[in-house]
Design a protein around this motif. Sequence first.
Motif, short mmCIF file in Angstrom:
data_model
loop_
_atom_site.label_atom_id
_atom_site.label_comp_id
_atom_site.label_asym_id
_atom_site.label_seq_id
_atom_site.Cartn_x
_atom_site.Cartn_y
_atom_site.Cartn_z
N PHE A 14 -47.65 41.02 -48.99
CA PHE A 14 -48.78 41.26 -49.86
C PHE A 14 -49.33 39.90 -50.55
N GLY A 15 -50.59 39.61 -50.35
CA GLY A 15 -51.09 38.30 -50.55
C GLY A 15 -51.00 37.74 -52.07
N SER A 16 -51.59 38.90 -52.98
CA SER A 16 -51.19 38.28 -54.43
C SER A 16 -50.06 39.44 -55.26
N PRO A 17 -49.11 39.23 -55.10
CA PRO A 17 -48.25 40.16 -56.18
C PRO A 17 -48.77 40.26 -57.69
N LEU A 18 -48.97 38.90 -58.00
CA LEU A 18 -49.52 38.84 -59.54
C LEU A 18 -50.81 40.10 -59.71
N ALA A 19 -51.62 40.05 -58.69
CA ALA A 19 -52.89 41.02 -58.79
C ALA A 19 -52.22 42.42 -58.86
N GLY A 20 -51.21 42.69 -58.15
CA GLY A 20 -50.71 43.92 -58.04
C GLY A 20 -49.97 44.46 -59.28
N VAL A 21 -49.11 43.82 -59.81
CA VAL A 21 -48.59 43.86 -60.90
C VAL A 21 -49.43 43.86 -62.28
N LEU A 22 -50.50 43.23 -62.39
CA LEU A 22 -51.44 43.40 -63.30
C LEU A 22 -51.95 44.74 -63.11
N THR A 23 -52.25 45.12 -62.19
CA THR A 23 -53.08 46.46 -61.94
C THR A 23 -51.95 47.57 -62.43
N SER A 24 -50.74 47.46 -62.02
CA SER A 24 -49.78 48.41 -62.55
C SER A 24 -49.71 48.24 -64.18
N ARG A 25 -49.83 47.13 -64.57
CA ARG A 25 -49.62 46.89 -66.01
C ARG A 25 -50.84 47.83 -66.72
N ALA A 26 -51.93 47.47 -66.17
CA ALA A 26 -53.20 47.91 -66.64
C ALA A 26 -53.22 49.48 -66.92
N ALA A 51 -57.74 35.75 -53.77
CA ALA A 51 -56.53 35.60 -52.96
C ALA A 51 -56.79 35.72 -51.55
N ASP A 52 -56.80 36.92 -51.01
CA ASP A 52 -57.01 37.30 -49.68
C ASP A 52 -57.71 38.58 -49.57
N PRO A 53 -58.31 38.90 -48.29
CA PRO A 53 -59.26 40.27 -48.27
C PRO A 53 -58.41 41.33 -48.46
N MET A 54 -57.13 41.52 -47.94
CA MET A 54 -56.35 42.78 -48.20
C MET A 54 -55.85 43.04 -49.52
N SER A 55 -55.49 41.66 -50.05
CA SER A 55 -55.15 42.03 -51.71
C SER A 55 -56.13 42.48 -52.41
N TYR A 56 -57.67 42.05 -52.03
CA TYR A 56 -58.60 42.68 -52.77
C TYR A 56 -58.85 43.95 -52.50
N ALA A 57 -58.96 44.28 -51.40
CA ALA A 57 -59.08 45.85 -50.83
C ALA A 57 -58.21 46.79 -51.62
N THR A 58 -56.73 46.18 -51.57
CA THR A 58 -55.70 47.03 -52.17
C THR A 58 -55.93 47.37 -53.42
N VAL A 59 -56.07 46.02 -54.28
CA VAL A 59 -56.25 46.26 -55.60
C VAL A 59 -57.36 47.15 -56.27
N SER A 61 -58.52 49.54 -54.51
CA SER A 61 -58.07 51.13 -54.11
C SER A 61 -57.05 51.37 -55.11
N LEU A 62 -56.42 50.53 -55.75
CA LEU A 62 -55.40 51.09 -56.74
C LEU A 62 -55.98 51.33 -58.16
N ILE A 63 -56.93 50.54 -58.66
CA ILE A 63 -57.78 50.59 -59.82
C ILE A 63 -58.75 51.65 -60.12
#
Length: 276
Positions: A14-26, A51-59, A61-63
């Motif tokens: 995953f290109g940006s784990p930080l973006a992922g965990v910020l999403t989870s914390r939100a 970061a990268d296209p897939m990180s953006y698409a994933t975040v 889709s999570l938010i």
Amino acid sequence: DLADGDPSKGNFLFGSPLAGVLTSRATARYCLGRHGWADDVQQALAIARDADPMSYATVVSLIYPAGISSGVLTPDDSAMREIEDALGIAERSGDDIALALARMTLGIALVHRRLDDDRHRGQQLLADVSEVFRSRRHNLGELPFVEVYAARERARRGDHDDAVRVMRASVEQLFSDGRLLALGLPATGVLVETLLDRAADGDADEAEAAIEQLAAAPTDRGEAEPARDVWLLRLRALLAQARGDTEAYKPLRDNYRDKARSLQFDGHIAWAEALP
């Protein structure tokens, strides 16, 4: 904390784990009514976008599916642009799972829009996504959630009986899976609202039973759950309104409006203001 502000630290798979965990914390913060969730959302989107296209698409889709359906966010034009951009990225990626999640995100957003054409397009997307999840046996945990919203759109077009049957099964599945705060809240809301709209014999009593199931569902956190509380106020207000109980309805409606504003949940604020 481990990332220490570095968007790409630990970027295995995953290109940006930080973006992922910020999403989870939100998500955790707004479920518990804690401040800072809106900043987390904006920061996660900004980091993922750079970061990268897939990180953006994933975040994205999570938010948005959980945030919009829970009444925390609204599918405004800005959100729709983010979601459409993420869908384009997923389409170009060649990743079938990312594409299905992006289509689910767009479908959930569209069925929360005002225009009939938007909601119809959303229903078609969700029906397609449901078939993909079933046939390819992935993301089955999201399947009941997708089917609830696809069924709601069928109910809006007059097919109440089959829609309610699907909603009942989906809500029970989400509860048995222990997914109360993530998806069980909005799914119960959809079931209750559809029952009250149909207004057949016993529908109000079934709606009340669904509300009480939501109220009584156990958690292991031992903390207040404002995300559940604001939903209970909404659904109890709708039930009182459907029963013509003005004495109960008005304070419930007013308390719902106050709670939505205090939590700064834009979706609930809009829904509350729409109540007479």
